[in-house]
Motif scaffolding. Structure first.
Motif, PDB file in Angstrom:
ATOM      1  N   GLY A 154     -65.370 -32.020  38.581  1.00 28.41           N
ATOM      2  CA  GLY A 154     -65.196 -31.710  40.002  1.00 28.41           C
ATOM      3  C   GLY A 154     -64.165 -32.554  40.724  1.00 28.41           C
ATOM      4  N   LYS A 155     -63.436 -33.397  40.011  1.00 28.86           N
ATOM      5  CA  LYS A 155     -62.491 -34.301  40.675  1.00 28.86           C
ATOM      6  C   LYS A 155     -61.133 -33.648  40.903  1.00 28.86           C
ATOM      7  CE  LYS A 155     -64.610 -38.561  38.961  1.00 28.86           C
ATOM      8  NZ  LYS A 155     -64.403 -39.813  38.202  1.00 28.86           N
ATOM      9  N   ARG A 156     -60.502 -34.045  42.013  1.00 29.77           N
ATOM     10  CA  ARG A 156     -59.160 -33.586  42.348  1.00 29.77           C
ATOM     11  C   ARG A 156     -58.114 -34.670  42.078  1.00 29.77           C
ATOM     12  NH1 ARG A 156     -58.294 -29.069  45.345  1.00 29.77           N
ATOM     13  NH2 ARG A 156     -60.125 -27.984  46.153  1.00 29.77           N
ATOM     14  N   ALA A 157     -58.556 -35.847  41.692  1.00 27.05           N
ATOM     15  CA  ALA A 157     -57.642 -36.956  41.450  1.00 27.05           C
ATOM     16  C   ALA A 157     -58.096 -37.732  40.223  1.00 27.05           C
ATOM     17  CB  ALA A 157     -57.581 -37.872  42.673  1.00 27.05           C
ATOM     18  N   TYR A 158     -57.199 -38.552  39.708  1.00 27.40           N
ATOM     19  CA  TYR A 158     -57.510 -39.379  38.544  1.00 27.40           C
ATOM     20  C   TYR A 158     -56.738 -40.686  38.665  1.00 27.40           C
ATOM     21  CZ  TYR A 158     -52.871 -38.270  36.696  1.00 27.40           C
ATOM     22  OH  TYR A 158     -51.517 -38.156  36.533  1.00 27.40           O
ATOM     23  N   THR A 159     -57.131 -41.676  37.893  1.00 26.86           N
ATOM     24  CA  THR A 159     -56.459 -42.972  37.885  1.00 26.86           C
ATOM     25  C   THR A 159     -55.650 -43.107  36.607  1.00 26.86           C
ATOM     26  OG1 THR A 159     -58.268 -43.957  39.159  1.00 26.86           O
ATOM     27  CG2 THR A 159     -56.769 -45.462  38.025  1.00 26.86           C
ATOM     28  N   ASP A 160     -54.347 -43.366  36.733  1.00 24.62           N
ATOM     29  CA  ASP A 160     -53.497 -43.468  35.541  1.00 24.62           C
ATOM     30  C   ASP A 160     -53.648 -44.852  34.912  1.00 24.62           C
ATOM     31  OD1 ASP A 160     -51.967 -45.263  36.984  1.00 24.62           O
ATOM     32  OD2 ASP A 160     -50.231 -43.938  37.203  1.00 24.62           O
ATOM     33  N   GLN A 161     -52.904 -45.097  33.825  1.00 26.88           N
ATOM     34  CA  GLN A 161     -53.048 -46.330  33.065  1.00 26.88           C
ATOM     35  C   GLN A 161     -52.562 -47.556  33.838  1.00 26.88           C
ATOM     36  OE1 GLN A 161     -50.743 -45.635  29.559  1.00 26.88           O
ATOM     37  NE2 GLN A 161     -48.781 -45.687  30.608  1.00 26.88           N
TER      38      GLN A 161
END
Length: 218
Positions: A154-161
């Motif tokens: 359900g997420k619209r965003a993510y955290t990159d490396q």
């Protein structure tokens, strides 16, 4: 050992591509076969090594800027170094003479490996993985970012490396076929929850779920 030899050959032997050339429409409105043009490429390991410094392959007389010469492809260098190191370790483990040429050494390792009663599947999987990595570096797949949230998390965003929060975690990757009739399956990934959809059916199911979400929140 047939699968192992095929995996070794895929990395160490030249590859040929056959392109069918057709003429314009003939009298009966059907294309007319003219000939098949064959292009031979160096082995994948050699092409990866050449990709480390692509400017070295610039033809004489090229107008490339001095600032663009001697650039290093860090991804290609990293993967090539890992593969060359692994092949050297395999040669040492199975007492195969090394030349420090990964192509020659991999084939020598294969000959030495056959003298031992070992299960080859791990090596087959590893070599096939290398071939896929090299092809992705040489010809990166096309990528589409999906603007709908992931149907799983359900997420619209993510955290990159690097710790940055970015929008649109779901991406679809595919490689356009070189020849008509080639079947190259797409793959989707949610970079937030790491869910993978692999193949036409799975990606089609993902598309249906995304459409349902868009319609419900339209």
């Amino acid at each position: 050992m047939t699968d192992l030899l095929s995996a070794v050959d895929a990395l160490t032997k030249p590859e040929s591509e056959h392109h069918v050339i057709m003429s314009d429409y003939g009298v009966y409105r059907a294309p007319i076969y003219v000939r098949t043009h064959t292009v031979t490429h160096p082995p994948l390991l050699e092409r990866l090594r050449e990709a480390v410094n692509p400017s070295k392959n610039t033809a004489a007389g090229s107008s490339a800027l001095a600032s663009t010469r001697n650039l290093i492809d860090s991804d290609a260098l990293y993967e090539y170094s890992k593969m060359a190191s692994a092949i050297g370790s395999w040669c040492n483990a199975f007492k195969a003479d090394r030349t420090r040429n990964p192509i020659t050494d991999l084939r020598r390792w294969y000959v030495a490996f056959q003298q031992y009663d070992n299960e080859p599947q791990w090596y087959i999987d590893e070599l096939r993985h290398w071939a896929t990595l090299i092809r992705n570096i040489l010809e990166p797949p096309k990528r589409i970012e999906i603007t709908e949230p992931c149907p799983v998390c359900g997420k619209r965003a993510y955290t990159d490396q690097d710790g940055n929060e970015l929008l649109f975690p779901v991406i679809v990757e595919y490689r356009a076929p070189k020849d008509e009739g080639d079947a190259i399956a797409p793959q989707a990934l949610c970079r937030a929850c790491q869910t993978v959809w692999k193949g036409y059916d799975a990606v089609a199911e993902l598309a249906e779920e995304l459409k349902q979400h868009a319609d419900a929140h339209g």
